[in-house]
Design a protein around this motif. Structure first.
Motif, PDB file in Angstrom:
ATOM      1  N   LEU A   1       5.089  21.471   1.315  1.00  0.00           N
ATOM      2  CA  LEU A   1       6.125  20.544   0.813  1.00  0.00           C
ATOM      3  C   LEU A   1       5.871  20.263  -0.667  1.00  0.00           C
TER       4      LEU A   1
ATOM      5  N   ALA B   1       7.564  19.465  -4.428  1.00  0.00           N
ATOM      6  CA  ALA B   1       8.782  19.043  -5.128  1.00  0.00           C
ATOM      7  C   ALA B   1       9.033  19.977  -6.300  1.00  0.00           C
TER       8      ALA B   1
ATOM      9  N   THR C   1      12.174  12.460   4.210  1.00  0.00           N
ATOM     10  CA  THR C   1      12.124  11.832   2.888  1.00  0.00           C
ATOM     11  C   THR C   1      12.803  10.473   2.916  1.00  0.00           C
TER      12      THR C   1
ATOM     13  N   GLN D   1      10.710   8.060   4.894  1.00  0.00           N
ATOM     14  CA  GLN D   1       9.514   7.664   4.147  1.00  0.00           C
ATOM     15  C   GLN D   1       9.869   6.648   3.059  1.00  0.00           C
ATOM     16  N   GLN D   2      10.984   6.922   2.363  1.00  0.00           N
ATOM     17  CA  GLN D   2      11.427   6.007   1.300  1.00  0.00           C
ATOM     18  C   GLN D   2      11.727   4.635   1.907  1.00  0.00           C
TER      19      GLN D   2
ATOM     20  N   ASN E   1       8.489   2.915   3.055  1.00  0.00           N
ATOM     21  CA  ASN E   1       7.713   2.398   1.921  1.00  0.00           C
ATOM     22  C   ASN E   1       8.376   1.169   1.307  1.00  0.00           C
ATOM     23  N   GLU E   2       9.702   1.220   1.184  1.00  0.00           N
ATOM     24  CA  GLU E   2      10.414   0.075   0.614  1.00  0.00           C
ATOM     25  C   GLU E   2      10.267  -1.146   1.509  1.00  0.00           C
TER      26      GLU E   2
ATOM     27  N   ALA F   1       7.765  -1.709   3.548  1.00  0.00           N
ATOM     28  CA  ALA F   1       6.390  -2.199   3.426  1.00  0.00           C
ATOM     29  C   ALA F   1       6.219  -2.988   2.137  1.00  0.00           C
ATOM     30  N   LEU F   2       6.818  -2.478   1.053  1.00  0.00           N
ATOM     31  CA  LEU F   2       6.724  -3.196  -0.228  1.00  0.00           C
ATOM     32  C   LEU F   2       7.394  -4.557  -0.132  1.00  0.00           C
TER      33      LEU F   2
ATOM     34  N   MET G   1       5.261  -6.850   1.797  1.00  0.00           N
ATOM     35  CA  MET G   1       4.127  -7.341   0.993  1.00  0.00           C
ATOM     36  C   MET G   1       4.592  -8.425   0.027  1.00  0.00           C
ATOM     37  N   GLU G   2       5.768  -8.193  -0.561  1.00  0.00           N
ATOM     38  CA  GLU G   2       6.308  -9.167  -1.514  1.00  0.00           C
ATOM     39  C   GLU G   2       6.605 -10.484  -0.802  1.00  0.00           C
TER      40      GLU G   2
ATOM     41  N   ARG H   1       3.406 -12.205  -0.124  1.00  0.00           N
ATOM     42  CA  ARG H   1       2.900 -12.782  -1.369  1.00  0.00           C
ATOM     43  C   ARG H   1       3.652 -14.082  -1.699  1.00  0.00           C
TER      44      ARG H   1
ATOM     45  N   ARG I   1       2.532 -16.792   0.534  1.00  0.00           N
ATOM     46  CA  ARG I   1       1.215 -17.291   0.096  1.00  0.00           C
ATOM     47  C   ARG I   1       1.366 -18.207  -1.108  1.00  0.00           C
TER      48      ARG I   1
END
Lengths: 513, 168
Positions: free
Chosen positions: A74, A76, A109, A112-113, A116-117, A119-120, A123-124, A127, A130
């Protein structure tokens, strides 16, 4: 070895080749393409120009063993496409096999995008939570500090105001006592007038400070009871008179009523409103007159104070109700608390306040206070009356106060009024002195240092003392009044003691010999 | 002047800024929009190190929290590793160190540098100065910003220098 049937194998091969768009480049040892098979245009390389792909493969072979096959599934390439690359060493030429990975990996793809978004974003979110928790803890800490500071300030103001009340009792009382001895000495009369005016000012300041300290505090209660409007007018006039006389102003305080019953309000707060309004009027009236009218129609109490003073410019008329507003009116007299306290009190009693003023002509302030129905304000506050009906069986009065000045003042005044007073400044001897002296009346301060006047009052009642007990204190809140009654007091008088009124009342009570 | 080609691989958790670092290093560009890398993207750039021209072939591997079989195949033959963490995510530092530990089995002794990225967001950093000091005791560590370019060229040059020292 199993083999697919020839037709199936052919179909599979066609399908796979159709989807994978294979491109095979056969290169010599110098990296020159010797043979090209497949769809170069599918990878954006027109006219068989595949130099970019060759450079990419050349780069990818850095660090690799060119004599061994390599496979990168794979990779790119330009325009966001993905390919699978294979390096196949061979003779006489090596082969590079390129197949399209997008068909198989487009969904991967995207997933995965998205993953990941997500997960981000998670996390935000964590945060932010918190940070919010941290901010809340900080806010709570600051709030605690602020509350402690406010509490300290309130206690400080409260203590200062109480401490002002005690010496003011002496100042006002002794000034009143001296009056008959001045005869026609104008200078002495002026001096005494100044003492009385300043005492009134200090008393008003102490009351305002206390009101300020209590503002918004849940312990601040409106203590309503029925009262005579004429008495209120007379009391207020008596208090403000020295100030008006000192400036040569005509002062009128009148009361009128069209109702068949007495008004039901917090008399002390009404007095405070009127004293502040009148003091302010006198302060800013150089010549002319100051008038107050109290009117009761059975539903609303109206207090109107007007003067012929300097007036307030239109742009300052709102500011005069702000605390510490000295300068809103010309001149810098006063602490700038009076009108803000008036507004505070009026609001707490559900009333309205209206100001009209013309610069150089005068000011008129009207306060309108609706009477709240007694059933709407909870159970009535039971408290010792300021002027209860007492029967004194003899003329002996014992005054218990650790402030010798106050003791002597009362002894002097009561003796003049025809009583036989004695003073006691050591509270530990209170019960013994009451037993030996057998007074008809005990006048006792609450705050006696080592002992509470309320504790002594209670002890005297427990010992079956049948005489009257009057308690006076710098703390005039409901709690102290109620405690005084529970302890067995017949009356509660706030400090500073209004000596004229006290003596006038005592005159009425005096038993014949 | 002789030119050598060396393969370096970027390893790190997803969204720590590996592709952005490569874009800044190779093309001097930066894009705000986050696009996940699938598989691998290979770029190259020539740099000069003390009279020596070096072509760095940069393998930008998809961000993962562990070294899977695909990434293991990609790092084969690498001359150097660039570990990337996000200063605003302390956990990404642990991931980078874990990936380093896993890669050592396959690439023993290759030079490694650590990049703690997103220096432009320093007010949101979870990685502390003491963390960086501790890291520096075991790894050459650079604080970088792919957004404004701080430390990026220096970090790549440092890795290249270390690679060339090993090769010499």
């Amino acid at each position: 070895m199993n083999r697919y049937p020839p037709k199936v194998a052919a179909a599979l091969q066609r399908n796979l080749i159709d989807r994978a768009h294979p491109l095979v480049l056969s290169v010599d040892a110098d990296g020159q393409v010797r043979e090209l098979q497949g769809d170069a245009a599918h990878y954006g390389h027109v006219d068989g120009d595949v130099r970019v792909l060759l450079r990419l493969v050349d780069d990818m072979l850095v660090g690799a063993d060119r004599q061994s096959p390599c496979y990168w599934p794979l990779v790119a390439i330009a325009h966001g496409h993905h390919v699978a690359l294979q390096w196949i060493p061979d003779q006489p030429f090596d082969h590079i096999v390129i197949t399209d990975s997008d068909v198989c990996n487009a969904e991967l793809t995207e997933r995965q995008q998205a993953a990941n978004e997500l997960a981000l974003s998670s996390m935000e979110k964590s945060r932010t939570i918190r940070e919010l928790k941290k901010a809340r803890i900080e806010l709570e800490q600051r709030s605690r500090v602020l509350t402690e500071t406010q509490l300290f300030q309130r206690r400080l103001i409260d203590t200062l105001a109480h401490d002002l009340r005690t010496p003011l009792t002496s100042i006002s009382g002794y000034a009143a006592l001296l009056e008959p001895y001045l005869k026609d000495d104008l200078a002495l009369h002026r001096a005494l007038g100044a003492i009385q005016r300043n005492a009134v000012y200090l008393k008003s300041l102490a009351e305002n400070l206390l009101e300020l300290a209590r503002h918004g505090h849940p312990e601040t209660h409106i203590q309503r009871h029925a009262f005579a409007l004429d008495d209120l007018a007379r009391d207020v006039e008596t208090i403000v008179r020295p100030m008006a006389d000192g400036k040569g102003l005509a002062l009128t305080v009148s009361a009128s009523s069209s109702a068949h019953r007495s008004p039901f309000y917090d008399q002390l707060k009404l007095q405070q409103i009127l004293i502040n309004l009148l003091s302010n009027a006198v302060r800013y009236t150089p010549t002319g007159r100051v008038e107050a009218n109290l009117d009761w129609d059975g539903k609303t109490l109206s207090l109107v104070v007007s003067d012929t003073g300097i007036g307030i410019a239109a742009e300052y008329q709102k500011r005069v109700f702000e605390p510490l507003n000295r300068g809103a009116q010309q001149g810098r007299e006063g602490a700038g608390l009076g009108l803000s306290i008036v507004q505070q009190l009026v609001e707490s009693m559900g009333g309205t306040l209206h100001l009209q003023s013309v610069l150089g002509v005068g000011t008129r302030i009207e306060v309108r206070l609706p009477e709240e129905a007694p059933e709407m304000i909870g159970p009535p506050i039971v408290r010792p009356s300021d002027e209860p009906d007492l029967t004194l069986h003899n003329r002996r009065v014992l005054i218990i106060d650790d402030d010798v000045d106050i003791c002597e003042l009362l002894v002097w005044s009561l003796r003049d009024a025809g009583y036989e007073p004695e003073m006691l400044s050591d509270p530990s001897l209170a019960e013994a002195r009451v037993a030996s002296f057998d007074p008809a009346l005990v006048v006792i301060d609450v705050d006696l240092g080592a002992r509470s006047g309320l504790a002594i009052t209670q002890e005297l009642r427990l010992r079956r003392f049948a005489g009257a007990i009057i308690v006076f204190s710098g703390a005039s809140d409901t709690l102290t009044r109620q405690s005084a009654e529970k302890a067995g007091a017949n009356a509660f008088l706030p400090k500073p003691l209004d000596l004229r009124r006290f003596l006038s009342w005592m005159q009425k009570l005096r038993p014949s010999k | 002047m002789a030119e050598m080609a060396r393969k370096i691989c970027l390893l790190g958790d997803f969204a720590v800024g590996k592709s952005s670092l490569v874009a800044r290093f190779v093309r001097n560009t930066f894009a705000d929009k986050y696009l996940t890398t699938v598989g691998v993207k290979v770029d190259s750039k020539r740099i000069e190190l003390a009279q020596l021209a070096v072509k760095l072939v940069v393998w930008d591997l998809a961000g993962k929290s562990e070294l899977d079989s695909m990434n293991r195949s990609y790092i084969r033959g690498a001359h150097g590793l660039m570990l990337v963490a996000d200063g605003t995510r302390e956990a990404s530092l642990r991931v980078a160190l874990y990936l380093w530990m896993q890669s050592q089995k396959h690439l023993p002794g290759v030079p490694v540098v650590m990049l703690v990225n997103k220096l432009d967001l320093i007010d949101r950093w979870e990685v502390s100065a003491s963390d960086i000091l501790r890291l520096q005791q075991s790894l050459p560590t650079w604080r970088t910003s792919a957004m404004d370019g701080q430390g990026v060229d220096e970090a790549f040059a440092e890795l290249a220098r270390r690679i060339m020292e090993v090769s010499a």
